[in-house]
Design an enzyme around this catalytic site. Structure first.
Site, PDB file in Angstrom:
ATOM      1  N   GLU A 209      -6.638   4.872   7.965  1.00 36.03           N
ATOM      2  CA  GLU A 209      -6.341   6.277   7.621  1.00 36.03           C
ATOM      3  C   GLU A 209      -7.528   6.921   6.904  1.00 36.03           C
ATOM      4  O   GLU A 209      -7.785   8.123   7.064  1.00 36.03           O
ATOM      5  CB  GLU A 209      -5.052   6.338   6.786  1.00 36.03           C
TER       6      GLU A 209
ATOM      7  N   SER B  69       3.721  -1.888  10.296  1.00 34.68           N
ATOM      8  CA  SER B  69       5.170  -1.921  10.540  1.00 34.68           C
ATOM      9  C   SER B  69       5.819  -3.252  10.170  1.00 34.68           C
ATOM     10  O   SER B  69       6.744  -3.702  10.841  1.00 34.68           O
ATOM     11  CB  SER B  69       5.476  -1.540  11.995  1.00 34.68           C
TER      12      SER B  69
ATOM     13  N   GLY C 241       2.758   2.422  10.831  1.00 30.04           N
ATOM     14  CA  GLY C 241       3.703   3.517  10.683  1.00 30.04           C
ATOM     15  C   GLY C 241       4.431   3.894  11.958  1.00 30.04           C
ATOM     16  O   GLY C 241       5.080   4.940  12.017  1.00 30.04           O
TER      17      GLY C 241
ATOM     18  N   GLU D 262      -5.114  -4.800  10.659  1.00 32.27           N
ATOM     19  CA  GLU D 262      -4.136  -3.728  10.814  1.00 32.27           C
ATOM     20  C   GLU D 262      -4.399  -2.985  12.119  1.00 32.27           C
ATOM     21  O   GLU D 262      -5.174  -2.006  12.135  1.00 32.27           O
ATOM     22  CB  GLU D 262      -4.241  -2.748   9.636  1.00 32.27           C
TER      23      GLU D 262
ATOM     24  N   LYS E  19       0.150   4.257  -0.184  1.00 35.57           N
ATOM     25  CA  LYS E  19      -0.451   5.443   0.454  1.00 35.57           C
ATOM     26  C   LYS E  19      -0.239   6.669  -0.450  1.00 35.57           C
ATOM     27  O   LYS E  19      -0.361   6.530  -1.664  1.00 35.57           O
ATOM     28  CB  LYS E  19       0.110   5.617   1.864  1.00 35.57           C
TER      29      LYS E  19
ATOM     30  N   GLY F  15       5.112   1.509   4.539  1.00 36.25           N
ATOM     31  CA  GLY F  15       6.414   2.144   4.314  1.00 36.25           C
ATOM     32  C   GLY F  15       7.440   1.257   3.619  1.00 36.25           C
ATOM     33  O   GLY F  15       8.119   1.695   2.674  1.00 36.25           O
TER      34      GLY F  15
ATOM     35  N   ASN G 184       0.876  -1.181   0.000  1.00 35.84           N
ATOM     36  CA  ASN G 184       0.000   0.000   0.000  1.00 35.84           C
ATOM     37  C   ASN G 184       0.909   1.225   0.000  1.00 35.84           C
ATOM     38  O   ASN G 184       1.519   1.551   1.011  1.00 35.84           O
ATOM     39  CB  ASN G 184      -0.897  -0.029   1.246  1.00 35.84           C
TER      40      ASN G 184
ATOM     41  N   HIS H   6      -9.452   1.189   5.216  1.00 32.86           N
ATOM     42  CA  HIS H   6      -8.154   1.476   5.842  1.00 32.86           C
ATOM     43  C   HIS H   6      -8.345   2.485   6.972  1.00 32.86           C
ATOM     44  O   HIS H   6      -9.120   3.440   6.834  1.00 32.86           O
ATOM     45  CB  HIS H   6      -7.163   2.015   4.804  1.00 32.86           C
TER      46      HIS H   6
HETATM   47  P1  13P Z   1       3.204   0.569   7.605  1.00 30.79           P
HETATM   48  O1  13P Z   1       3.720  -0.748   7.014  1.00 30.79           O
HETATM   49  O2  13P Z   1       3.890   1.768   7.075  1.00 30.79           O
HETATM   50  O3  13P Z   1       3.128   0.503   9.083  1.00 30.79           O
HETATM   51  O4  13P Z   1       1.679   0.699   7.084  1.00 30.79           O
HETATM   52  C1  13P Z   1       0.834  -0.380   7.177  1.00 30.79           C
HETATM   53  C2  13P Z   1      -0.403  -0.081   6.444  1.00 30.79           C
HETATM   54  O5  13P Z   1      -1.159   0.799   6.835  1.00 30.79           O
HETATM   55  C3  13P Z   1      -0.681  -0.846   5.219  1.00 30.79           C
HETATM   56  O6  13P Z   1      -1.956  -0.592   4.741  1.00 30.79           O
END
Ligand code: 13P
Length: 251
Positions: A96, A213, A175, A169, A12, A235, A10, A94
């Site tokens: 976010e 993460s 993150g 998640e 983002k 990330g 992802n 998600h």
């Molecule tokens: P990170 O791997 O950056 O923690 O993000 C996870 C995520 O939100 C994947 O959708």
């Protein structure tokens, strides 16, 4: 029960330019992934360029979100039908998007329904916040998200379980560099499967990924974790070598 292994990046709101997105897509074409379904979820503006860059490969393209309506006065949004020919599927729910756009379980269910009706596969994200975990509410939150989210998806649209995957998640792990443990992920995944079954779905048949993460260093812990079928990577999916390590752990 053999479920597919899936590792999906992802991206983002990354990378900064379309040119970089195309480079990343070409990197993905070159990522060895025998035995693992590989996917990328670029920002919507980059979907056409990434879809072209990955044409002829088995790397699947996902949108990061989709609107619940078929069309209309929804400034800035993307309808599921607009993804035809560009994306194999979409992420919905998600944290976010839930956080920034006010999505609740019912709205995520409506988005998933719209995606299914447009013939897209769906990665349905859920997970508890840190406060909820500290209060011992993790199981209850996951149960609610399955019941009021997945349980509320229009059954005719849901079709067969082959088009749905979940991503557990935990919000506190996204993150932050503080991943869940394999044991925490397994416990949550088991809980999700029993709730899926309670909703009349075949919980054992639905792939469930872990996200939060995930790194090259910890991926093997999740690859070994009971019931975890893959990873939704944020990330680390922007770094070619590290993403390749994560994929290798699930092969
Ligand atoms: P990170 O791997 O950056 O923690 O993000 C996870 C995520 O939100 C994947 O959708």
């Amino acid at each position: 029960m053999t479920r597919p292994r899936l590792v999906i990046g992802n991206w983002k709101m990354n990378p900064a330019t379309l040119e970089e997105a195309v480079v990343l897509a070409h990197d993905r074409r070159a990522t060895p992934h025998e035995g693992v379904g590989l996917g990328v979820a670029p920002p919507s503006i980059a979907l056409p360029a990434v879809a072209v860059a990955l044409r002829g490969s088995d790397v699947r393209v996902f949108a990061q979100d989709v609107h619940w309506a078929e069309k209309g006065a929804y400034t800035g949004q993307v309808a599921a039908s607009m993804l035809r020919g560009l994306a194999f599927g979409t992420i919905v729910g998600h944290s976010e998007v839930r956080r920034d756009q006010g999505d609740d379980d019912a709205r995520v269910a409506a988005k998933a329904g719209a995606a299914f009706r447009a013939g897209l596969h769906v990665i349905f994200c859920l997970g508890e916040s840190l406060a909820e975990r500290k209060r011992g509410e993790t199981d209850a939150v996951l149960a609610r998200q399955v019941r009021d989210g997945i349980g509320a998806i229009d059954r005719a649209a849901l079709g067969d379980a082959g088009t749905l995957a979940l991503a557990y998640e935990p919000i506190w792990a996204i993150g932050t560099g503080e991943a869940a443990t394999g044991a925490q992920a397994s416990a949550a995944v088991a809980r999700l499967r029993s709730e899926l079954t309670r909703q009349g779905l075949d919980g054992d048949a639905i792939p469930i990924l872990y996200g939060g993460s995930v790194t090259g260093g910890n991926a093997s812990e999740f690859a070994r974790a009971e019931g975890v079928d893959g990873a939704l990577v944020g990330g680390a999916s922007l770094k070619q070598d590290e993403f390749a390590e994560i994929v290798a752990a699930f092969r």
